[in-house]
Design a protein around this motif. Sequence first.
Motif, PDB file in Angstrom:
ATOM      1  N   GLN A 163       0.842  -1.195   0.000  1.00  0.00           N
ATOM      2  CA  GLN A 163       0.000   0.000   0.000  1.00  0.00           C
ATOM      3  C   GLN A 163       0.884   1.255   0.000  1.00  0.00           C
ATOM      4  OE1 GLN A 163      -3.557  -0.034   0.075  1.00  0.00           O
ATOM      5  NE2 GLN A 163      -3.250   2.116  -0.441  1.00  0.00           N
ATOM      6  N   PRO A 164       0.741   2.149  -1.011  1.00  0.00           N
ATOM      7  CA  PRO A 164       1.511   3.399  -0.988  1.00  0.00           C
ATOM      8  C   PRO A 164       1.069   4.289   0.170  1.00  0.00           C
ATOM      9  CG  PRO A 164       0.615   2.950  -3.182  1.00  0.00           C
ATOM     10  CD  PRO A 164      -0.049   2.001  -2.242  1.00  0.00           C
ATOM     11  N   LEU A 165       2.022   4.954   0.793  1.00  0.00           N
ATOM     12  CA  LEU A 165       1.693   5.896   1.855  1.00  0.00           C
ATOM     13  C   LEU A 165       0.926   7.086   1.267  1.00  0.00           C
ATOM     14  CD1 LEU A 165       5.046   5.922   3.857  1.00  0.00           C
ATOM     15  CD2 LEU A 165       2.883   4.876   4.554  1.00  0.00           C
ATOM     16  N   PRO A 166      -0.123   7.547   1.923  1.00  0.00           N
ATOM     17  CA  PRO A 166      -0.950   8.646   1.406  1.00  0.00           C
ATOM     18  C   PRO A 166      -0.132   9.912   1.153  1.00  0.00           C
ATOM     19  CG  PRO A 166      -1.994   7.601   3.312  1.00  0.00           C
ATOM     20  CD  PRO A 166      -0.608   7.048   3.222  1.00  0.00           C
ATOM     21  N   GLY A 167      -0.372  10.519  -0.001  1.00  0.00           N
ATOM     22  CA  GLY A 167       0.264  11.787  -0.343  1.00  0.00           C
ATOM     23  C   GLY A 167       1.701  11.686  -0.803  1.00  0.00           C
ATOM     24  N   LEU A 168       2.231  10.459  -0.931  1.00  0.00           N
ATOM     25  CA  LEU A 168       3.634  10.302  -1.303  1.00  0.00           C
ATOM     26  C   LEU A 168       3.812   9.607  -2.643  1.00  0.00           C
ATOM     27  CD1 LEU A 168       5.217   9.410   2.155  1.00  0.00           C
ATOM     28  CD2 LEU A 168       5.260  11.593   0.952  1.00  0.00           C
ATOM     29  N   THR A 169       2.778   9.629  -3.473  1.00  0.00           N
ATOM     30  CA  THR A 169       2.898   9.098  -4.827  1.00  0.00           C
ATOM     31  C   THR A 169       3.138  10.261  -5.798  1.00  0.00           C
ATOM     32  OG1 THR A 169       0.503   9.205  -5.133  1.00  0.00           O
ATOM     33  CG2 THR A 169       1.439   7.102  -4.375  1.00  0.00           C
ATOM     34  N   HIS A 170       3.620   9.936  -6.975  1.00  0.00           N
ATOM     35  CA  HIS A 170       3.927  10.939  -8.006  1.00  0.00           C
ATOM     36  C   HIS A 170       3.284  10.485  -9.311  1.00  0.00           C
ATOM     37  CE1 HIS A 170       7.219  12.448  -5.335  1.00  0.00           C
ATOM     38  NE2 HIS A 170       7.246  11.178  -4.986  1.00  0.00           N
ATOM     39  N   LEU A 171       2.739  11.429 -10.067  1.00  0.00           N
ATOM     40  CA  LEU A 171       2.127  11.114 -11.359  1.00  0.00           C
ATOM     41  C   LEU A 171       2.844  11.882 -12.459  1.00  0.00           C
ATOM     42  CD1 LEU A 171      -1.667  11.149 -10.421  1.00  0.00           C
ATOM     43  CD2 LEU A 171      -0.313   9.154 -11.108  1.00  0.00           C
ATOM     44  N   PHE A 172       3.237  11.156 -13.501  1.00  0.00           N
ATOM     45  CA  PHE A 172       3.963  11.732 -14.627  1.00  0.00           C
ATOM     46  C   PHE A 172       3.212  11.465 -15.915  1.00  0.00           C
ATOM     47  CE2 PHE A 172       6.969  10.347 -11.381  1.00  0.00           C
ATOM     48  CZ  PHE A 172       7.670  11.514 -11.121  1.00  0.00           C
ATOM     49  N   ASP A 173       3.295  12.406 -16.836  1.00  0.00           N
ATOM     50  CA  ASP A 173       2.676  12.222 -18.149  1.00  0.00           C
ATOM     51  C   ASP A 173       3.374  11.063 -18.871  1.00  0.00           C
ATOM     52  OD1 ASP A 173       2.565  12.788 -21.217  1.00  0.00           O
ATOM     53  OD2 ASP A 173       0.965  14.037 -20.373  1.00  0.00           O
ATOM     54  N   ALA A 174       2.578  10.125 -19.398  1.00  0.00           N
ATOM     55  CA  ALA A 174       3.150   8.926 -20.029  1.00  0.00           C
ATOM     56  C   ALA A 174       3.961   9.259 -21.276  1.00  0.00           C
ATOM     57  CB  ALA A 174       2.033   7.933 -20.370  1.00  0.00           C
ATOM     58  N   GLN A 175       3.608  10.366 -21.974  1.00  0.00           N
ATOM     59  CA  GLN A 175       4.324  10.720 -23.202  1.00  0.00           C
ATOM     60  C   GLN A 175       5.538  11.604 -22.932  1.00  0.00           C
ATOM     61  OE1 GLN A 175       0.708  10.567 -23.364  1.00  0.00           O
ATOM     62  NE2 GLN A 175       1.241   8.589 -24.277  1.00  0.00           N
ATOM     63  N   THR A 176       5.378  12.653 -22.157  1.00  0.00           N
ATOM     64  CA  THR A 176       6.469  13.614 -21.959  1.00  0.00           C
ATOM     65  C   THR A 176       7.336  13.313 -20.747  1.00  0.00           C
ATOM     66  OG1 THR A 176       5.140  15.107 -20.572  1.00  0.00           O
ATOM     67  CG2 THR A 176       4.981  15.381 -22.963  1.00  0.00           C
ATOM     68  N   GLY A 177       6.823  12.549 -19.788  1.00  0.00           N
ATOM     69  CA  GLY A 177       7.555  12.278 -18.558  1.00  0.00           C
ATOM     70  C   GLY A 177       7.498  13.412 -17.549  1.00  0.00           C
ATOM     71  N   GLN A 178       6.784  14.512 -17.869  1.00  0.00           N
ATOM     72  CA  GLN A 178       6.711  15.643 -16.959  1.00  0.00           C
ATOM     73  C   GLN A 178       5.740  15.345 -15.822  1.00  0.00           C
ATOM     74  OE1 GLN A 178       8.643  18.588 -17.123  1.00  0.00           O
ATOM     75  NE2 GLN A 178       9.702  17.215 -18.558  1.00  0.00           N
ATOM     76  N   ARG A 179       6.037  15.913 -14.671  1.00  0.00           N
ATOM     77  CA  ARG A 179       5.194  15.716 -13.489  1.00  0.00           C
ATOM     78  C   ARG A 179       3.899  16.497 -13.629  1.00  0.00           C
ATOM     79  NH1 ARG A 179       6.487  14.960  -7.897  1.00  0.00           N
ATOM     80  NH2 ARG A 179       4.829  15.706  -6.565  1.00  0.00           N
ATOM     81  N   PHE A 180       2.785  15.875 -13.221  1.00  0.00           N
ATOM     82  CA  PHE A 180       1.501  16.580 -13.183  1.00  0.00           C
ATOM     83  C   PHE A 180       1.438  17.418 -11.919  1.00  0.00           C
ATOM     84  CE2 PHE A 180       0.134  13.064 -16.022  1.00  0.00           C
ATOM     85  CZ  PHE A 180      -0.309  13.844 -17.078  1.00  0.00           C
TER      86      PHE A 180
END
Length: 351
Positions: A334-351
């Motif tokens: 289980q990921p700890l709340p608030g400690l995940t990161h989301l990146f654009d699948a094409q550009t790799g930039q962080r959302f």
Amino acid sequence: MAAVVIRDVRKAFGVAQILHGVSIDIADGEFVILVGPSGCGKSTLLRMIAGLESVTSGEISIAGRVVNDVPPKERDIAMVFQNYALYPHMTVADNMGFSLKLKKAPSADIAARVEQAANILGLAPYLDRFPRQLSGGQRQRVAMGRAIVRDPQVFLFDEPLSNLDAKLRVAMRAEVKELHQRLKTTTVYVTHDQIEAMTMADKIVVMHDGKVEQIGQPLELYDRPQNQFVAGFIGSPAMNFIPGRIEGGSLIGAGGLRLNLDEKAAALQGRDVTLGIRPEHLTLGDGGLVAEVVVVEPTGSEVQINARLPGGEEIVAVFRERHMFKPGEKIGLQPLPGLTHLFDAQTGQRF
């Protein structure tokens, strides 16, 4: 001491472009580390600051003076190399004072500055020895002492610890950092070791393919990487990446993977993303990721496991507790709340 300003610097060897418009501001007295994989251009940039490589375009200034066409000896910098570069026929004292001797400085002045540097670096008992009579760590201290006696405006370090064994490298990291805290001299340090960068730097410059990916304080890069490259490069073990699509605030991935995310994912409905989770931010628990243990690596203070998700992705988890996992065992992560990161699948930039 002096500030170093790098503005839109480019470097080409023939048709091969090595640096692509690099801009960095290094404040007076700051310890800045250039870090990145081999071939990213960090050592080339350091050599350009030193004057050992020409600048194809752009501008480098030290203490407010543009030094593009200034010879290395007139830049008031001192460089410490990876291979020590000591004269084997000279004593430690002679090696440390050689640059001052070339400048025809008075003998008494040379002796005083060598003694001062030797006391700072713990080399006073070894001044009459030759390099062959020293350990690797002591030789590196001599190389550092040779730089200190010049009292330069800027120190340049080119992977100075890479030839040392692991235990000595850790000790020398602390010594270099303590040295900077005492001297307060502007320092630019090149390494491919992100642990060195995290533990020593005031500011880190992450480079990749001749470009600057992100500049920031160590924990800033660790907590809020701007893109997937920085996220994967900073941190050991490296961040886990899981591809998928956001549907209803959850990540939907291969093999039936479904992971509920926090509210920031709701705004990305229908987007293809890459989820990033650091190994130490995974805990045991139901309702998260179901993984099959592949390899268990106890280190004493931690237990590190390599596991496989249903879609075939390999992930790493690190636990402080001494869990007795066995290969082939199914566990819930289980990921700890608030400690995940989301990146654009094409550009790799962080959302």
